[in-house]
Enzyme design. Structure first.
Site, PDB file in Angstrom:
ATOM      1  N   ASN A  50     -13.522   3.490  -5.199  1.00  0.00           N
ATOM      2  CA  ASN A  50     -13.022   3.739  -3.839  1.00  0.00           C
ATOM      3  C   ASN A  50     -12.635   5.194  -3.676  1.00  0.00           C
ATOM      4  O   ASN A  50     -12.232   5.846  -4.642  1.00  0.00           O
ATOM      5  CB  ASN A  50     -11.838   2.817  -3.518  1.00  0.00           C
ATOM      6  CG  ASN A  50     -10.505   3.359  -4.042  1.00  0.00           C
ATOM      7  OD1 ASN A  50      -9.847   4.161  -3.381  1.00  0.00           O
ATOM      8  ND2 ASN A  50     -10.118   2.935  -5.247  1.00  0.00           N
TER       9      ASN A  50
ATOM     10  N   ASN B 178       3.708   6.400  -6.857  1.00  0.00           N
ATOM     11  CA  ASN B 178       2.268   6.591  -7.065  1.00  0.00           C
ATOM     12  C   ASN B 178       2.021   8.030  -7.518  1.00  0.00           C
ATOM     13  O   ASN B 178       1.965   8.958  -6.711  1.00  0.00           O
ATOM     14  CB  ASN B 178       1.517   6.273  -5.765  1.00  0.00           C
ATOM     15  CG  ASN B 178       0.015   6.414  -5.927  1.00  0.00           C
ATOM     16  OD1 ASN B 178      -0.454   6.950  -6.936  1.00  0.00           O
ATOM     17  ND2 ASN B 178      -0.743   5.968  -4.951  1.00  0.00           N
ATOM     18  N   PHE B 179       1.917   8.188  -8.840  1.00  0.00           N
ATOM     19  CA  PHE B 179       1.637   9.493  -9.429  1.00  0.00           C
ATOM     20  C   PHE B 179       0.180   9.549  -9.862  1.00  0.00           C
ATOM     21  O   PHE B 179      -0.159  10.240 -10.822  1.00  0.00           O
ATOM     22  CB  PHE B 179       2.493   9.701 -10.683  1.00  0.00           C
ATOM     23  CG  PHE B 179       3.957   9.891 -10.392  1.00  0.00           C
ATOM     24  CD1 PHE B 179       4.386  10.823  -9.470  1.00  0.00           C
ATOM     25  CD2 PHE B 179       4.906   9.152 -11.073  1.00  0.00           C
ATOM     26  CE1 PHE B 179       5.738  11.011  -9.220  1.00  0.00           C
ATOM     27  CE2 PHE B 179       6.260   9.334 -10.842  1.00  0.00           C
ATOM     28  CZ  PHE B 179       6.676  10.260  -9.913  1.00  0.00           C
ATOM     29  N   SER B 180      -0.692   8.760  -9.227  1.00  0.00           N
ATOM     30  CA  SER B 180      -1.938   8.500  -9.922  1.00  0.00           C
ATOM     31  C   SER B 180      -3.184   8.365  -9.079  1.00  0.00           C
ATOM     32  O   SER B 180      -4.247   8.122  -9.630  1.00  0.00           O
ATOM     33  CB  SER B 180      -1.753   7.235 -10.762  1.00  0.00           C
ATOM     34  OG  SER B 180      -1.033   6.252 -10.061  1.00  0.00           O
ATOM     35  N   CYS B 181      -3.107   8.545  -7.771  1.00  0.00           N
ATOM     36  CA  CYS B 181      -4.328   8.427  -6.974  1.00  0.00           C
ATOM     37  C   CYS B 181      -5.276   9.574  -7.372  1.00  0.00           C
ATOM     38  O   CYS B 181      -4.908  10.742  -7.265  1.00  0.00           O
ATOM     39  CB  CYS B 181      -3.978   8.516  -5.492  1.00  0.00           C
ATOM     40  SG  CYS B 181      -5.395   8.248  -4.445  1.00  0.00           S
TER      41      CYS B 181
ATOM     42  N   LYS C  73       3.900   4.811 -11.666  1.00  0.00           N
ATOM     43  CA  LYS C  73       2.519   4.347 -11.861  1.00  0.00           C
ATOM     44  C   LYS C  73       1.676   5.487 -12.412  1.00  0.00           C
ATOM     45  O   LYS C  73       1.516   6.536 -11.777  1.00  0.00           O
ATOM     46  CB  LYS C  73       1.943   3.842 -10.541  1.00  0.00           C
ATOM     47  CG  LYS C  73       0.542   3.259 -10.720  1.00  0.00           C
ATOM     48  CD  LYS C  73       0.127   2.475  -9.507  1.00  0.00           C
ATOM     49  CE  LYS C  73      -1.286   1.922  -9.637  1.00  0.00           C
ATOM     50  NZ  LYS C  73      -1.721   1.216  -8.450  1.00  0.00           N
TER      51      LYS C  73
ATOM     52  N   ASN D  60      -3.752   3.257 -12.817  1.00  0.00           N
ATOM     53  CA  ASN D  60      -4.422   3.431 -11.536  1.00  0.00           C
ATOM     54  C   ASN D  60      -5.921   3.557 -11.824  1.00  0.00           C
ATOM     55  O   ASN D  60      -6.369   3.349 -12.955  1.00  0.00           O
ATOM     56  CB  ASN D  60      -3.879   4.665 -10.811  1.00  0.00           C
ATOM     57  CG  ASN D  60      -4.025   4.546  -9.304  1.00  0.00           C
ATOM     58  OD1 ASN D  60      -5.092   4.211  -8.798  1.00  0.00           O
ATOM     59  ND2 ASN D  60      -2.958   4.814  -8.572  1.00  0.00           N
ATOM     60  N   THR D  61      -6.685   3.911 -10.833  1.00  0.00           N
ATOM     61  CA  THR D  61      -8.150   3.932 -10.988  1.00  0.00           C
ATOM     62  C   THR D  61      -8.624   5.134 -11.817  1.00  0.00           C
ATOM     63  O   THR D  61      -7.924   6.129 -11.952  1.00  0.00           O
ATOM     64  CB  THR D  61      -8.810   3.985  -9.605  1.00  0.00           C
ATOM     65  OG1 THR D  61      -8.201   5.039  -8.865  1.00  0.00           O
ATOM     66  CG2 THR D  61      -8.649   2.676  -8.868  1.00  0.00           C
TER      67      THR D  61
ATOM     68  N   LYS E 186       0.866  -1.191   0.000  1.00  0.00           N
ATOM     69  CA  LYS E 186       0.000   0.000   0.000  1.00  0.00           C
ATOM     70  C   LYS E 186       0.904   1.244   0.000  1.00  0.00           C
ATOM     71  O   LYS E 186       1.950   1.255   0.646  1.00  0.00           O
ATOM     72  CB  LYS E 186      -0.888  -0.052   1.251  1.00  0.00           C
ATOM     73  CG  LYS E 186      -1.769   1.148   1.473  1.00  0.00           C
ATOM     74  CD  LYS E 186      -3.042   1.100   0.686  1.00  0.00           C
ATOM     75  CE  LYS E 186      -3.858   2.382   0.873  1.00  0.00           C
ATOM     76  NZ  LYS E 186      -4.888   2.553  -0.161  1.00  0.00           N
TER      77      LYS E 186
HETATM   78  C1  FMN Z   1      -9.547   0.175  -2.373  1.00  0.00           C
HETATM   79  C2  FMN Z   1      -8.402   0.515  -3.277  1.00  0.00           C
HETATM   80  C3  FMN Z   1      -7.282   1.166  -2.760  1.00  0.00           C
HETATM   81  C4  FMN Z   1      -6.211   1.479  -3.605  1.00  0.00           C
HETATM   82  N1  FMN Z   1      -5.107   2.077  -3.072  1.00  0.00           N
HETATM   83  C5  FMN Z   1      -4.027   2.341  -3.865  1.00  0.00           C
HETATM   84  C6  FMN Z   1      -2.831   2.878  -3.325  1.00  0.00           C
HETATM   85  O1  FMN Z   1      -2.690   3.101  -2.127  1.00  0.00           O
HETATM   86  N2  FMN Z   1      -1.808   3.130  -4.186  1.00  0.00           N
HETATM   87  C7  FMN Z   1      -1.889   2.881  -5.524  1.00  0.00           C
HETATM   88  O2  FMN Z   1      -0.931   3.122  -6.254  1.00  0.00           O
HETATM   89  N3  FMN Z   1      -3.020   2.342  -6.054  1.00  0.00           N
HETATM   90  C8  FMN Z   1      -4.064   2.073  -5.257  1.00  0.00           C
HETATM   91  N4  FMN Z   1      -5.197   1.501  -5.807  1.00  0.00           N
HETATM   92  C9  FMN Z   1      -5.265   1.249  -7.263  1.00  0.00           C
HETATM   93  C10 FMN Z   1      -4.907  -0.196  -7.617  1.00  0.00           C
HETATM   94  O3  FMN Z   1      -3.587  -0.510  -7.270  1.00  0.00           O
HETATM   95  C11 FMN Z   1      -5.085  -0.424  -9.148  1.00  0.00           C
HETATM   96  O4  FMN Z   1      -4.227   0.439  -9.846  1.00  0.00           O
HETATM   97  C12 FMN Z   1      -6.516  -0.215  -9.637  1.00  0.00           C
HETATM   98  O5  FMN Z   1      -7.451  -0.547  -8.652  1.00  0.00           O
HETATM   99  C13 FMN Z   1      -6.836  -1.018 -10.893  1.00  0.00           C
HETATM  100  O6  FMN Z   1      -6.586  -2.380 -10.750  1.00  0.00           O
HETATM  101  P1  FMN Z   1      -7.696  -3.463 -10.255  1.00  0.00           P
HETATM  102  O7  FMN Z   1      -8.853  -3.383 -11.221  1.00  0.00           O
HETATM  103  O8  FMN Z   1      -6.962  -4.783 -10.286  1.00  0.00           O
HETATM  104  O9  FMN Z   1      -8.064  -3.054  -8.862  1.00  0.00           O
HETATM  105  C14 FMN Z   1      -6.271   1.171  -4.979  1.00  0.00           C
HETATM  106  C15 FMN Z   1      -7.404   0.504  -5.479  1.00  0.00           C
HETATM  107  C16 FMN Z   1      -8.458   0.170  -4.656  1.00  0.00           C
HETATM  108  C17 FMN Z   1      -9.647  -0.543  -5.231  1.00  0.00           C
END
Ligand code: FMN
Length: 374
Positions: free
Chosen positions: A77, A136-139, A177, A204-205, A45
């Site tokens: 999320n 993590n350039f992407s939250c 990222k 990322n999301t 994380k």
């Molecule tokens: C609940 C949740 C928390 C996440 N927290 C982080 C994070 O702390 N750092 C990060 O780089 N990506 C975070 N992500 C993004 C995931 O690493 C990933 O890039 C994204 O969810 C797409 O992949 P998936 O469909 O397999 O989840 C988070 C995703 C979810 C769903």
């Protein structure tokens, strides 16, 4: 017998399946579970130097179900990066490497726009034995007021500078990222690679609103009656992730050969992974999938990927990495290719017309007559 073992940026992985940064890598207990179940690597994380500024809310997830309600296809999320003090993370990184010295542990890091803070975070994490970094350039939500996450990843100039700071502070692999919340993912990706990133992680999301409650008229997830746009993940984002991974892979192939690519977005089984590898990925990350199905899912994923490889007689991942990239082109080229094929078919049909009386046949007589009519 095909093998899933692979070496990426010098890191030796038993298989390409990597825990993506998020809840499945949120403390030592769950990271240990991932290694015990056989995951190829874990990206923890995201951590920062000062967790006291990270304040999470509940609820912080929202789900989109299939029409029959049986399947979760999308997941939003509004969770922030880790709210656990960095000192605790330092202890857990150390313990984790003591417990699993041969397994790959990658620290996901994020900081404010300050060289000293990034360098300190890198050096303190490296001192604990981590094997590499993901930046993590992407939250997409939270912390933009501190210019963190996607706020940084959408600005190629800052991205290049920060990657340079990190690469100047460590010789370990550094994956940048990328955020999908941008028109051309190639632009920030190029900046990260120019800045010295060893590889890219995508995606990322995706910034989203999961829905509106038709009873309360409030958007979800509702916190004290209000919400904020969050990050979308899970199955529903896979087509977008495939497109962006393809674009990153083309960029690497043309401008940065040898740099690595870690694919993320909606992966739930070995066939999904095969698709991402065919589009140029070295490794495949899973985050929401683990939240839906548990750490055990890695075993069937390995079996499915091996079955795909056996079917096509691929011995290693390198045998098919990027194999489908050659089949992307422009729409204009598709039109040209289709016109050429139709012209060739017409020519072939014309060549089958009766040209001399000896070619008339009893069974096709009417058809042959028609073909000769105006
Ligand atoms: C609940 C949740 C928390 C996440 N927290 C982080 C994070 O702390 N750092 C990060 O780089 N990506 C975070 N992500 C993004 C995931 O690493 C990933 O890039 C994204 O969810 C797409 O992949 P998936 O469909 O397999 O989840 C988070 C995703 C979810 C769903």
């Amino acid at each position: 017998m095909p093998t899933l073992a692979t070496t990426v940026d010098g890191l030796k992985l038993p298989n390409p399946f990597v825990i993506g940064s998020g809840p499945p890598g949120t403390n030592l207990n769950v990271i240990a579970k991932a290694f015990q179940e056989g995951w190829g690597a874990v990206i923890a994380k995201t951590v920062s130097l000062d967790a006291s500024k990270v304040i999470n809310v509940t609820p912080r997830y929202g789900k989109l179900h299939s029409t029959d309600g049986k399947e979760v296809i999308g997941w939003e999320n509004i969770e922030l990066i880790s709210d656990r003090p960095f000192k605790i993370w330092e202890e857990e990184f150390r313990k984790c490497k003591d417990m699993f010295p041969d397994r790959i542990l990658i620290a996901s890091i994020m900081e404010e726009y300050s060289k000293d803070r990034w360098v300190e975070l890198v050096q303190r994490s490296e001192a604990c034995g981590v094997d590499g970094f993901e930046l993590n350039f992407s939250c997409p939500h939270g912390l933009p007021e501190r210019k963190m996450g996607a706020a940084m990843g959408q600005d190629p100039e800052i991205l290049e500078e920060v990657c340079g700071w990190v690469k100047g502070a460590t010789n370990l692999p550094v994956w940048a990222k990328m955020t999908p919340n941008i028109t051309h993912i190639e632009d920030p990706s190029r900046a990260a690679l120019l800045g010295g990133a060893t590889g890219l992680s995508a995606i990322n999301t995706i910034r989203s609103v999961i829905g509106v409650n038709l009873e309360t008229l409030r958007p979800e997830p509702s916190v004290e009656g209000y919400t904020t746009p969050g990050g979308y993940s899970s199955r529903a984002v896979k087509p977008i992730a495939l497109r962006m991974v393809m674009e990153c892979a083309q960029l690497i192939r043309i401008e940065f050969p040898g740099r690595s690519l870690s694919a993320i977005g909606g992966v739930e089984n070995g066939r999904d992974a095969a698709e991402f590898i065919l589009l140029g990925a070295d490794t495949v990350q899973v985050c929401t999938g683990v939240m839906k199905f548990g750490y055990e899912m890695v075993k069937p994923m390995c079996e499915e990927l091996l079955a795909f490889m056996a079917k096509h007689k691929f011995e290693t991942l390198a045998d098919f990495k990027g194999k489908s990239l050659d089949y992307f082109t422009t729409h204009a080229d598709l039109v040209k290719r289709q016109a050429e094929r139709k012209a060739a078919q017409k020519a072939a049909a014309a060549s089958k017309m009766v040209k001399s009386d000896g070619e008339w046949s009893g069974s096709d007589f009417v058809k042959q007559s028609n073909e000769l009519a105006r």
